[in-house]
Design an enzyme around this catalytic site. Structure first.
Site: not given
Ligand code: PEP
Ligand code: MG
Length: 583
Positions: A505, A192
């Protein structure tokens, strides 16, 4: 000659100032054994201390309301929710009652139990909850011990703050305008303190550990938040070199601010969709509408983590509806619950596993708990009546899982239609590409889903066969590895061939130096933590797709991650020279 200490850079920028040391000495907490008759009084003492901590946190939030942005508000609200959590209060009271001990020790014991649960989690964002818990414990202890919070304000000048750990509760005790940099002994990129530093725009380094103690208070230092080092007692030439860099950064910040509401298009007119990753409603509360094109990844597990039992369909529906309304017509991609294995829900008991990262998690778990999955899907489909909605499945290994989930979706749609319950017309359905086997199935996926989203954080972990939390091997986890970039190139190619919209993502979509390569490989949709959006927009607006393709081709032929980094660095320097050239 200066002394140089390496550290982990977590918030970019440069600071040149004297160091103010604020390090907590270990506080001694006595263990007291109580008589039976003293127990009720001790419980009341704990309850009062907790109330006091709640009201001091509320006071802090009020004082800081004007200064804070979405993410910071979210952190303090999370702390407040923990402080007020009836389950926590009950656990501490039981500890006092059962062991007849004083509140301070009971609070410490329960806090460390909670910390352990969160620390054992794989997801870095969930691991941060351990900090929330620790911070909450400190606040109650401060009230119990009647310790006044130390003011972290130095007389007069600007300074670099050196602390073991920068916690949200310290925010009210510093003058953010005068703190030019933060050095932390502990912490990681996702702690954080690091998030706060980033959102306040304060350069920050973490992981200095023992070296922090070697910096005498009042010493002049240069904090290099891009290069990951601190120079203590710098020479005149070093100060001059960094003053020039500081000036360049200020110019860049002005440009980032100026472009934040413009469109993310390359110089030759290619639109790159820039979306935000979010875990809670608060996270994009302060986000200006022009900054983002949609929510590319809403991690629903956080709403489950913050509670003591499964949220009902109605509670979930309300949250998803609120999120859609806040998104004001932009599409929101909700990922179904991604917990299990090493990301446990305290109220969902699963058997211990030898290899949790390879175990029972994500869709593997929710498909075996049909009630759980059905309830969440139904809440999501109902909420889709209030805004453009997509549903995204995590940790998918094979097509059968997609088929089963789709079957459940069809049943829900049929049921809602029969009952005349409204839902959106344009519901998107997609899968995360986090497991390499699924990346090879794009031709079949094309017939089953509307889009895919590449979770590079997990994909890299499974492609390199590296547990990124294991310090012995974590240096092998490197998204700049040409092999990994080749793999992404193949996915981009299949996405184009099968006309399957493909988003990235994972964290790499916010790596400024890699963005030109991702565009060169053909990716047109990137989703990232909101704080990075304006900066990545500035990068995109300086690129042309032809040069990106040439750069990507060159990168794919390199042999090592070091060569990739060096080539990308040169390319970035070239672009910034070109920008500065008059005319
Ligand atoms: C990933 O694995 O890149 C993803 C976006 O999912 P998380 O970071 O929530 O595992
Ligand atoms: Mg993942």
């Amino acid at each position: 000659m200066s002394r140089e200490y390496k550290a982990v850079p977590v918030a970019p920028g440069i600071a040149i100032a004297r160091v103010l040391q604020r390090r907590l000495a270990g506080e001694y907490i006595p263990l007291l054994h109580l008589e039976d008759a003293e127990v009720p009084g001790e419980i009341t003492r704990f309850q009062k201390a907790r109330e006091q901590a709640v009201s001091s946190l509320e006071g802090l939030m009020e004082t800081l309301a004007a200064k804070m942005q979405g993410e910071e508000v979210g952190i303090l609200k999370a702390n407040l929710a923990l402080l007020q959590d009836p389950g926590f209060g009950k656990d501490v009271e039981e500890e006092i009652q059962k062991n007849k001990i004083n509140s301070e020790v009971a609070v410490q014991r329960i806090v460390s139990k909670y910390e352990e649960v969160f620390n054992s989690m794989d997801n870095p964002t969930l691991r941060q909850r351990a900090e929330d818990v620790r911070d909450m414990g400190n606040q109650i202890l401060a009230s119990l011990l009647e310790r006044t919070q130390e003011s972290l304000i130095a007389p007069g000048e600007d300074y670099i703050l050196a602390v073991d750990e920068f916690l949200p509760s310290q925010l009210g005790h510093i003058d953010t305008a005068r703190v030019k940099g933060i050095l932390m002994g502990e912490g990681g990129k996702y702690s954080h303190g690091s998030i706060l530093a980033r959102s306040l725009g304060i350069p920050c380094l973490v992981g200095l550990k023992g070296n922090l103690g070697k910096i005498d208070p009042g010493t002049l230092a240069i904090l290099d938040g891009d290069g990951g080092k601190v120079l203590v007692d710098p020479g005149e030439d070093e100060i001059e070199e960094y003053r020039v860099k500081l000036e360049e950064i200020r110019e860049a910040q002005t440009r980032v601010f100026e472009v934040r509401l413009t469109s993310s298009v390359t110089t030759d007119g290619i639109k790159i969709k820039l979306e935000a990753n979010a875990e809670s409603l608060q996270e994009f509360e302060g986000l200006e509408s022009g900054v983002y094109d949609g929510i590319g990844l809403f991690r629903t597990e956080f709403a489950f983590m913050e509670r003591l039992q499964f949220p009902s369909e109605e509670e979930q529906f309300q949250l998803y509806k609120d999120v859609l309304e806040r998104a004001q017509g932009k599409r929101v991609t909700f990922r179904t619950l991604d917990v299990g294995g090493d990301k446990p829900l305290p109220y969902l008991r699963t058997p211990p596993e030898h290899n949790p990262v390879l175990g029972w998690r994500g869709i593997r778990l929710t498909l075996r708990w049909p009630d759980l999955f059905f309830t969440q899907m139904r809440a999501l489909v109902r909420a889709s009546a209030f805004g453009k909605t997509s549903i995204l499945l995590p940790m998918v290994t094979n097509l059968q899982e997609v088929e089963t989930a789709k079957g459940i979706l069809q049943v829900i749609l049929k049921d809602l239609n029969e009952q005349g319950i409204p839902h959106g017309e344009n519901l998107g359905f997609g899968v995360m590409i986090e497991i390499p086997s699924l990346a090879m199935m794009m031709d079949h996926l094309k017939k089953m889903v509307d889009f895919v989203s590449i979770g590079t954080n997990d994909l890299a972990q499974y492609l390199f066969a590296v547990d990124r939390d294991n310090p012995r091997v974590s240096d092998l986890y490197d998204p700049f590895h040409p092999g990994f970039l080749r793999f992404l190139a193949d996915i981009a190619k299949s996405g184009r061939k099968w006309q399957l919209p493909t988003t990235i993502c994972g964290e790499i979509s916010s790596e400024s130096s890699l963005v030109p390569v991702l565009i060169g490989l053909g990716f047109r949709r990137l989703s990232m933590s909101p704080v990075f959006l304006p900066r990545i927009k500035l990068v995109i607006r300086s690129l042309d797709s032809g040069s990106c393709q040439r750069l990507a081709r060159r990168i794919l032929n390199l042999k090592t991650a070091e060569e990739v980094r060096a080539t990308l660095k040169k390319s970035m320097e070239g672009r910034s020279r070109a920008r500065r050239k008059p005319g």
